[in-house]
Write a protein that holds these residues in place. Structure first.
Motif, PDB file in Angstrom:
ATOM      1  N   ASN A 109       0.818  -1.216   0.000  1.00  0.00           N
ATOM      2  CA  ASN A 109       0.000   0.000   0.000  1.00  0.00           C
ATOM      3  C   ASN A 109       0.849   1.262   0.000  1.00  0.00           C
ATOM      4  O   ASN A 109       0.500   2.265  -0.643  1.00  0.00           O
ATOM      5  CB  ASN A 109      -0.927   0.002   1.217  1.00  0.00           C
ATOM      6  N   ASP A 168       0.583   4.082  -2.752  1.00  0.00           N
ATOM      7  CA  ASP A 168       0.270   5.451  -2.335  1.00  0.00           C
ATOM      8  C   ASP A 168       1.320   6.436  -2.844  1.00  0.00           C
ATOM      9  O   ASP A 168       0.983   7.539  -3.304  1.00  0.00           O
ATOM     10  CB  ASP A 168       0.186   5.532  -0.809  1.00  0.00           C
ATOM     11  N   ALA A 196       0.570   9.428  -5.502  1.00  0.00           N
ATOM     12  CA  ALA A 196       0.853  10.808  -5.087  1.00  0.00           C
ATOM     13  C   ALA A 196       1.779  11.518  -6.062  1.00  0.00           C
ATOM     14  O   ALA A 196       1.710  12.746  -6.210  1.00  0.00           O
ATOM     15  CB  ALA A 196       1.462  10.812  -3.692  1.00  0.00           C
ATOM     16  N   HIS A 237      -7.093   6.293 -11.163  1.00  0.00           N
ATOM     17  CA  HIS A 237      -7.219   7.100  -9.955  1.00  0.00           C
ATOM     18  C   HIS A 237      -7.773   8.465 -10.338  1.00  0.00           C
ATOM     19  O   HIS A 237      -7.258   9.142 -11.221  1.00  0.00           O
ATOM     20  CB  HIS A 237      -5.867   7.279  -9.263  1.00  0.00           C
TER      21      HIS A 237
END
Length: 228
Positions: free
Chosen positions: A143, A147, A151, A200
């Motif tokens: 994760n 992430d 980002a 996303h």
């Protein structure tokens, strides 16, 4: 929205002393998935991979097939779970996954390895201590990798990541809202060089596809019999 293509590594050397290298078929699979991504008009802003040899060899073949003039960004967080440790904790008689397979094959019962490996995985998934990296720690690591990638991506950017089936399973299970139970249900849906697509956007991460194999189905001799 941004797009992420997760690619499982090509066929590794399952029946050799060194699992962590691609077979000739695995190298061909890597080139084929690169060609497939180009045919889909995928133009990545970044190509990433884990640091295992099978990741590096798959990424190199993918770039050759796609003819993308990019440098692969490596990150250990995309590495696979430690299958050797999972087996060793379950049964100290076996030091490695390939060693355990050879043991059962030597007894004339290679099919028993699947049951043995399932039991070892169940112990790991249950959190029954003693592992170098627990299931929970593995998921947290994966994760964190995802992430960080999300980002760093611009809103319309595209990333291609070469990783392993366990990593793909961890991500898919989380997006589907499950934990170890979901892991068990979808285990085996991550074939060699299978494509997993994520997007996303305003609604967060969404799973668009799982285990895509069209690039190999057009070349049946490149399909692997084993999922590992």
């Amino acid at each position: 929205m941004s797009r992420i293509f997760l690619v499982r590594h090509g066929e590794a050397s399952w029946h050799s002393d060194d699992y962590d290298r691609l077979t000739d078929r695995g190298h061909a699979q890597a080139r084929a998935v690169g060609e497939e991504l180009v045919a889909r008009r995928v133009v990545p802003d970044v190509v990433m991979s884990g640091t295992l040899r099978r990741h590096r060899e798959t990424a190199a073949g993918l770039l050759a097939g796609a003819q993308w003039p990019l440098t692969v960004v490596e990150d250990t967080r995309w590495n696979e779970l430690d299958a050797d440790d999972i087996i060793r904790v379950h049964d100290p008689e076996h030091d490695t996954m390939t060693g355990a397979l050879a043991h059962f094959a030597g007894r004339g019962a290679p099919q028993e390895f699947e049951s043995f490996f399932d039991q070892a995985m169940d112990r790991w998934l249950s959190g029954d201590g003693g592992h170098v990296e627990s299931f929970t720690q593995f998921v947290e690591r994966v994760n964190a990798a995802l992430d960080a990638l999300v980002a760093g991506l611009a809103p319309q950017a595209t990333a291609v990541v070469v990783t392993s089936g366990g990593v793909q399973n961890a991500i898919a299970s989380q997006i589907l809202g499950g934990g170890s139970d979901t892991w068990r249900r979808i285990f085996g849906m991550f074939p060699n060089t299978g494509l997993m697509r994520l997007t996303h956007g305003e609604r967060g991460l969404r799973l668009r596809s799982l285990g895509e194999l069209s690039h190999l189905e057009r070349q049946p001799d490149l399909l692997s019999e084993l999922i590992y």
